[in-house]
Design an enzyme around this catalytic site. Structure first.
Site, mmCIF file in Angstrom:
data_model
loop_
_atom_site.group_PDB
_atom_site.id
_atom_site.type_symbol
_atom_site.label_atom_id
_atom_site.label_comp_id
_atom_site.label_asym_id
_atom_site.label_seq_id
_atom_site.Cartn_x
_atom_site.Cartn_y
_atom_site.Cartn_z
ATOM 1 N N ASP A 176 -4.685 -0.651 -5.903
ATOM 2 C CA ASP A 176 -5.035 -0.309 -4.531
ATOM 3 C C ASP A 176 -6.550 -0.153 -4.426
ATOM 4 O O ASP A 176 -7.200 0.395 -5.306
ATOM 5 C CB ASP A 176 -4.331 0.992 -4.113
ATOM 6 C CG ASP A 176 -4.314 1.176 -2.612
ATOM 7 O OD1 ASP A 176 -3.219 1.102 -2.007
ATOM 8 O OD2 ASP A 176 -5.408 1.399 -2.027
ATOM 9 N N ILE A 177 -7.106 -0.644 -3.316
ATOM 10 C CA ILE A 177 -8.559 -0.596 -3.108
ATOM 11 C C ILE A 177 -9.050 0.838 -2.895
ATOM 12 O O ILE A 177 -10.225 1.145 -3.139
ATOM 13 C CB ILE A 177 -8.950 -1.519 -1.929
ATOM 14 C CG1 ILE A 177 -10.368 -2.012 -2.046
ATOM 15 C CG2 ILE A 177 -8.698 -0.843 -0.588
ATOM 16 C CD1 ILE A 177 -10.692 -3.175 -1.101
ATOM 17 N N GLY A 201 3.091 5.634 8.286
ATOM 18 C CA GLY A 201 1.702 5.259 8.042
ATOM 19 C C GLY A 201 1.538 3.881 7.435
ATOM 20 O O GLY A 201 0.535 3.609 6.761
ATOM 21 N N GLN A 202 2.511 2.972 7.665
ATOM 22 C CA GLN A 202 2.363 1.612 7.140
ATOM 23 C C GLN A 202 1.178 0.921 7.816
ATOM 24 O O GLN A 202 1.126 0.823 9.049
ATOM 25 C CB GLN A 202 3.638 0.791 7.384
ATOM 26 C CG GLN A 202 3.558 -0.596 6.760
ATOM 27 C CD GLN A 202 4.819 -1.442 6.965
ATOM 28 O OE1 GLN A 202 5.791 -1.003 7.595
ATOM 29 N NE2 GLN A 202 4.792 -2.653 6.429
ATOM 30 N N HIS A 225 5.512 -3.618 0.531
ATOM 31 C CA HIS A 225 4.911 -3.278 -0.757
ATOM 32 C C HIS A 225 5.424 -1.923 -1.202
ATOM 33 O O HIS A 225 5.747 -1.070 -0.386
ATOM 34 C CB HIS A 225 3.381 -3.246 -0.662
ATOM 35 C CG HIS A 225 2.837 -2.450 0.484
ATOM 36 N ND1 HIS A 225 2.794 -2.944 1.777
ATOM 37 C CD2 HIS A 225 2.351 -1.199 0.549
ATOM 38 C CE1 HIS A 225 2.289 -2.027 2.575
ATOM 39 N NE2 HIS A 225 2.009 -0.945 1.863
ATOM 40 N N LEU A 226 5.470 -1.734 -2.502
ATOM 41 C CA LEU A 226 5.719 -0.424 -3.087
ATOM 42 C C LEU A 226 4.407 0.087 -3.644
ATOM 43 O O LEU A 226 3.622 -0.685 -4.221
ATOM 44 C CB LEU A 226 6.745 -0.525 -4.227
ATOM 45 C CG LEU A 226 8.153 -0.977 -3.829
ATOM 46 C CD1 LEU A 226 9.032 -1.117 -5.082
ATOM 47 C CD2 LEU A 226 8.789 0.011 -2.845
ATOM 48 N N HIS A 227 4.159 1.379 -3.429
ATOM 49 C CA HIS A 227 3.027 2.037 -4.093
ATOM 50 C C HIS A 227 3.576 2.672 -5.375
ATOM 51 O O HIS A 227 4.541 3.446 -5.320
ATOM 52 C CB HIS A 227 2.474 3.183 -3.235
ATOM 53 C CG HIS A 227 1.885 2.769 -1.925
ATOM 54 N ND1 HIS A 227 0.521 2.770 -1.683
ATOM 55 C CD2 HIS A 227 2.472 2.377 -0.760
ATOM 56 C CE1 HIS A 227 0.299 2.395 -0.426
ATOM 57 N NE2 HIS A 227 1.462 2.150 0.150
ATOM 58 N N ASN A 230 6.266 2.742 2.468
ATOM 59 C CA ASN A 230 6.053 3.175 3.846
ATOM 60 C C ASN A 230 6.614 2.128 4.800
ATOM 61 O O ASN A 230 6.307 0.938 4.678
ATOM 62 C CB ASN A 230 4.550 3.360 4.123
ATOM 63 C CG ASN A 230 3.959 4.502 3.315
ATOM 64 O OD1 ASN A 230 4.594 5.544 3.162
ATOM 65 N ND2 ASN A 230 2.756 4.299 2.797
HETATM 66 P P1 5GP Z 1 0.453 1.192 3.575
HETATM 67 O O1 5GP Z 1 -0.138 2.338 4.354
HETATM 68 O O2 5GP Z 1 0.609 -0.054 4.420
HETATM 69 O O3 5GP Z 1 1.712 1.583 2.865
HETATM 70 O O4 5GP Z 1 -0.591 0.899 2.417
HETATM 71 C C1 5GP Z 1 -1.486 -0.162 2.427
HETATM 72 C C2 5GP Z 1 -2.373 0.027 1.200
HETATM 73 O O5 5GP Z 1 -3.148 -1.142 1.027
HETATM 74 C C3 5GP Z 1 -3.355 1.207 1.309
HETATM 75 O O6 5GP Z 1 -3.136 2.124 0.236
HETATM 76 C C4 5GP Z 1 -4.726 0.532 1.212
HETATM 77 O O7 5GP Z 1 -5.674 1.296 0.493
HETATM 78 C C5 5GP Z 1 -4.410 -0.783 0.533
HETATM 79 N N1 5GP Z 1 -5.303 -1.885 0.898
HETATM 80 C C6 5GP Z 1 -5.711 -2.220 2.155
HETATM 81 N N2 5GP Z 1 -6.517 -3.292 2.118
HETATM 82 C C7 5GP Z 1 -6.626 -3.639 0.802
HETATM 83 C C8 5GP Z 1 -7.344 -4.677 0.122
HETATM 84 O O8 5GP Z 1 -8.040 -5.512 0.715
HETATM 85 N N3 5GP Z 1 -7.224 -4.725 -1.239
HETATM 86 C C9 5GP Z 1 -6.464 -3.813 -1.929
HETATM 87 N N4 5GP Z 1 -6.439 -3.940 -3.264
HETATM 88 N N5 5GP Z 1 -5.784 -2.822 -1.324
HETATM 89 C C10 5GP Z 1 -5.855 -2.738 0.029
#
Ligand code: 5GP
Ligand code: ZN
Length: 114
Positions: free
Chosen positions: A30-31, A93-94, A100-102, A87
């Site tokens: 994750d970034i 908060g998606q 995706h899974l974190h 999410n």
């Molecule tokens: P969500 O809130 O949709 O479950 O999580 C999206 C995740 O994607 C967030 O944790 C965010 O930091 C990550 N993310 C967003 N843009 C990028 C990107 O360009 N590269 C990477 N590696 N992660 C990203």
């Protein structure tokens, strides 16, 4: 899918720190990590949100979970434990609408989540 961030990352069009890949799945750091280990596990197939999953996706979802477990093990998290989060939609908060899974680990987490 055109204009999808995670499709572009999974295809290599946008660079990422890859930690795992097989024919169906791509995983990368994750970034904006929320823990010492924070990996996103995505299917190469575009699906917008978890609630869109169909019965025919059951094997794919199983592979995502197994990939998360493998990455956790490779990161030495089996003893300490870890969390796998998905999410779905606005209240969760998606932010990126490609499922995706974190995988997060390396510190303690509270419950319930805020
Ligand atoms: P969500 O809130 O949709 O479950 O999580 C999206 C995740 O994607 C967030 O944790 C965010 O930091 C990550 N993310 C967003 N843009 C990028 C990107 O360009 N590269 C990477 N590696 N992660 C990203
Ligand atoms: Zn996509």
């Amino acid at each position: 899918m055109k204009d999808c961030l995670f499709c572009k990352i999974a295809s290599g069009e946008i660079p990422s720190q890859k930690v795992y890949e097989d024919k169906d799945i791509f995983a990368f750091n994750d970034i904006k990590p929320q823990a010492p280990t924070h990996v996103l596990i995505v299917p190469k197939k575009h699906i917008d949100k978890l609630s869109s999953l169909k019965g025919t996706d059951a094997e794919l979802v199983g592979k995502m979970l197994l990939a998360a477990n493998k990455i956790a093990k490779d990161n030495g998290l089996n003893g300490s434990g870890y969390r796998i989060v998905g999410n779905c939609g606005q209240d969760a908060g998606q932010l990126v609408f490609h499922i995706h899974l974190h995988l997060i680990g390396g510190r303690k987490f509270g419950w319930p989540p805020g």
